[in-house]
Write a protein that holds these residues in place. Structure first.
Motif, mmCIF file in Angstrom:
data_model
loop_
_atom_site.group_PDB
_atom_site.id
_atom_site.type_symbol
_atom_site.label_atom_id
_atom_site.label_comp_id
_atom_site.label_asym_id
_atom_site.label_seq_id
_atom_site.Cartn_x
_atom_site.Cartn_y
_atom_site.Cartn_z
ATOM 1 N N THR A 210 0.769 -1.100 0.030
ATOM 2 C CA THR A 210 0.075 0.037 0.017
ATOM 3 C C THR A 210 0.610 1.283 0.157
ATOM 4 O O THR A 210 1.904 1.369 0.764
ATOM 5 N N SER A 211 0.557 2.259 -0.788
ATOM 6 C CA SER A 211 1.219 3.570 -0.982
ATOM 7 C C SER A 211 1.027 4.218 0.507
ATOM 8 O O SER A 211 0.093 4.188 1.092
ATOM 9 N N PRO A 212 2.325 4.887 0.813
ATOM 10 C CA PRO A 212 2.320 5.620 2.018
ATOM 11 C C PRO A 212 1.446 6.904 1.790
ATOM 12 O O PRO A 212 1.463 7.804 2.765
ATOM 13 N N PHE A 213 1.042 7.323 0.421
ATOM 14 C CA PHE A 213 0.511 8.662 0.242
ATOM 15 C C PHE A 213 -0.814 8.365 1.073
ATOM 16 O O PHE A 213 -1.667 7.545 0.971
ATOM 17 N N ALA A 214 -1.225 9.383 1.993
ATOM 18 C CA ALA A 214 -2.371 9.379 3.137
ATOM 19 C C ALA A 214 -3.549 8.893 2.506
ATOM 20 O O ALA A 214 -4.174 8.014 2.887
ATOM 21 N N PRO A 215 -3.987 9.838 1.412
ATOM 22 C CA PRO A 215 -5.153 9.386 1.072
ATOM 23 C C PRO A 215 -5.402 7.954 0.472
ATOM 24 O O PRO A 215 -6.270 7.392 0.733
ATOM 25 N N ILE A 216 -4.483 7.539 -0.493
ATOM 26 C CA ILE A 216 -4.633 6.051 -0.775
ATOM 27 C C ILE A 216 -4.418 5.158 0.368
ATOM 28 O O ILE A 216 -5.144 4.004 0.577
ATOM 29 N N TRP A 217 -3.530 5.374 1.492
ATOM 30 C CA TRP A 217 -3.430 4.552 2.670
ATOM 31 C C TRP A 217 -4.822 4.509 3.240
ATOM 32 O O TRP A 217 -5.208 3.358 3.726
ATOM 33 N N ILE A 218 -5.280 5.632 3.544
ATOM 34 C CA ILE A 218 -6.774 5.750 4.206
ATOM 35 C C ILE A 218 -7.803 4.985 3.813
ATOM 36 O O ILE A 218 -8.315 4.098 4.286
ATOM 37 N N ARG A 219 -7.853 5.176 2.357
ATOM 38 C CA ARG A 219 -8.882 4.836 1.683
ATOM 39 C C ARG A 219 -8.654 3.100 1.829
ATOM 40 O O ARG A 219 -9.782 2.142 1.829
ATOM 41 N N GLU A 220 -7.623 2.618 1.623
ATOM 42 C CA GLU A 220 -7.372 1.187 1.420
ATOM 43 C C GLU A 220 -7.636 0.515 2.664
ATOM 44 O O GLU A 220 -8.113 -0.680 2.743
ATOM 45 N N MET A 221 -7.076 1.014 3.923
ATOM 46 C CA MET A 221 -7.513 0.459 5.042
ATOM 47 C C MET A 221 -8.858 0.466 5.442
ATOM 48 O O MET A 221 -9.250 -0.465 6.098
ATOM 49 N N VAL A 222 -9.507 1.660 5.099
ATOM 50 C CA VAL A 222 -10.926 1.554 5.326
ATOM 51 C C VAL A 222 -11.682 0.397 4.814
ATOM 52 O O VAL A 222 -12.538 -0.365 5.138
ATOM 53 N N ARG A 223 -11.219 0.328 3.517
ATOM 54 C CA ARG A 223 -11.929 -0.783 2.459
ATOM 55 C C ARG A 223 -11.762 -2.101 3.171
ATOM 56 O O ARG A 223 -12.509 -2.974 3.074
ATOM 57 N N ARG A 224 -10.500 -2.419 3.779
ATOM 58 C CA ARG A 224 -10.226 -3.597 4.247
ATOM 59 C C ARG A 224 -10.805 -3.969 5.608
ATOM 60 O O ARG A 224 -11.382 -5.131 6.053
ATOM 61 N N GLN A 225 -11.229 -2.875 6.304
ATOM 62 C CA GLN A 225 -11.967 -3.031 7.478
ATOM 63 C C GLN A 225 -13.523 -3.240 7.152
ATOM 64 O O GLN A 225 -14.590 -3.638 7.941
ATOM 65 N N GLY A 226 -13.814 -3.092 5.977
ATOM 66 C CA GLY A 226 -15.245 -3.540 5.496
ATOM 67 C C GLY A 226 -16.277 -2.510 5.807
ATOM 68 O O GLY A 226 -17.366 -2.848 5.769
#
Length: 226
Positions: A210-226
């Motif tokens: 996952t990219s450390p660029f905050a917007p990508i990081w945030i969206r990806e982790m939120v997606r994984r949380q379901g």
């Protein structure tokens, strides 16, 4: 006879074993990240495992100043036995990124003085020390955010992250992402700050990471949380 360091090993024994594990190719890779050692970390952990917990030996290994020896020292120490002053001195002496990260992650976070140190380091004029304060703050934001002013943190990130030195910038960026991931009520602002500042937007990211660029990081982790 079993190989490896004996439980009663001396500093010289440990240094000799680490020297035998030195790999020039690993050193070359590590040095590109500021880490001056060439020992495979899996093998280094195996050395520490043979030593078991030995706080006195850990202190002597730390005093050598050798990076690989300090990593072993961190792994075999008793985190709760360090005073706040000892940890402060160790952190200020830990200029190698891997030693700095392991000291904070494996020792300081488990020490009873962690909150005192977090507050002291957060505002320290030394950006490397301050990065430790921000890393500990990110941990609080994720696990025990009570008493943390998230709006004030976002204000600081917004005002200071773009021009912060590399290691402090990285820690501030992690805090920004952590706020966005764990606190939905602040997510829109965290995303907006990340998009506008563009810190680490072009950071090279290996496939599958996952990219450390905050917007990508945030969206990806939120997606994984379901």
């Amino acid at each position: 006879m079993a190989t490896g360091v004996l439980p009663q090993a001396t500093v010289e024994d440990v240094l000799a074993q680490l020297a035998a594990l030195e790999d020039p190719k690993i050193r070359a890779v590590n040095e590109r990240h500021g880490d001056d050692h060439g020992v495979n970390l899996t093998k280094l952990r195996a050395v520490a495992k043979t030593l078991r917990t030995d706080h006195a030996l850990a202190g002597r290994l730390w005093e050598t100043g050798d990076t690989a020896a300090r990593l072993v020292a961190i792994l075999i120490s008793r985190p709760k036995e360090y005073s706040a002053n000892e940890l402060d001195a160790m952190l200020r002496d830990a200029r190698v990124p891997k030693v700095h990260d392991w000291l904070v992650g494996y020792v300081v976070k488990k020490n009873p003085h962690v909150e005192e140190l977090r507050v002291a380091w957060f505002a320290d004029p030394d950006p490397v020390v301050a990065s430790a304060g921000w890393a500990l703050t990110s941990d609080r934001v994720a696990k025990t955010p009570e008493g943390i002013d998230l709006d004030a943190l976002l204000d600081l990130v917004e005002a200071q992250m773009t021009d912060a030195p590399d290691r402090l910038q990285w820690a501030m960026n992690e805090c920004l992402a952590t706020i966005g991931i764990h606190h939905p009520e602040h997510r829109a602002r965290a995303l907006d700050i990340g998009e506008r500042l563009e810190v680490l937007k072009d950071y090279p990211t290996p496939p599958g990471c996952t990219s450390p660029f905050a917007p990508i990081w945030i969206r990806e982790m939120v997606r994984r949380q379901g």
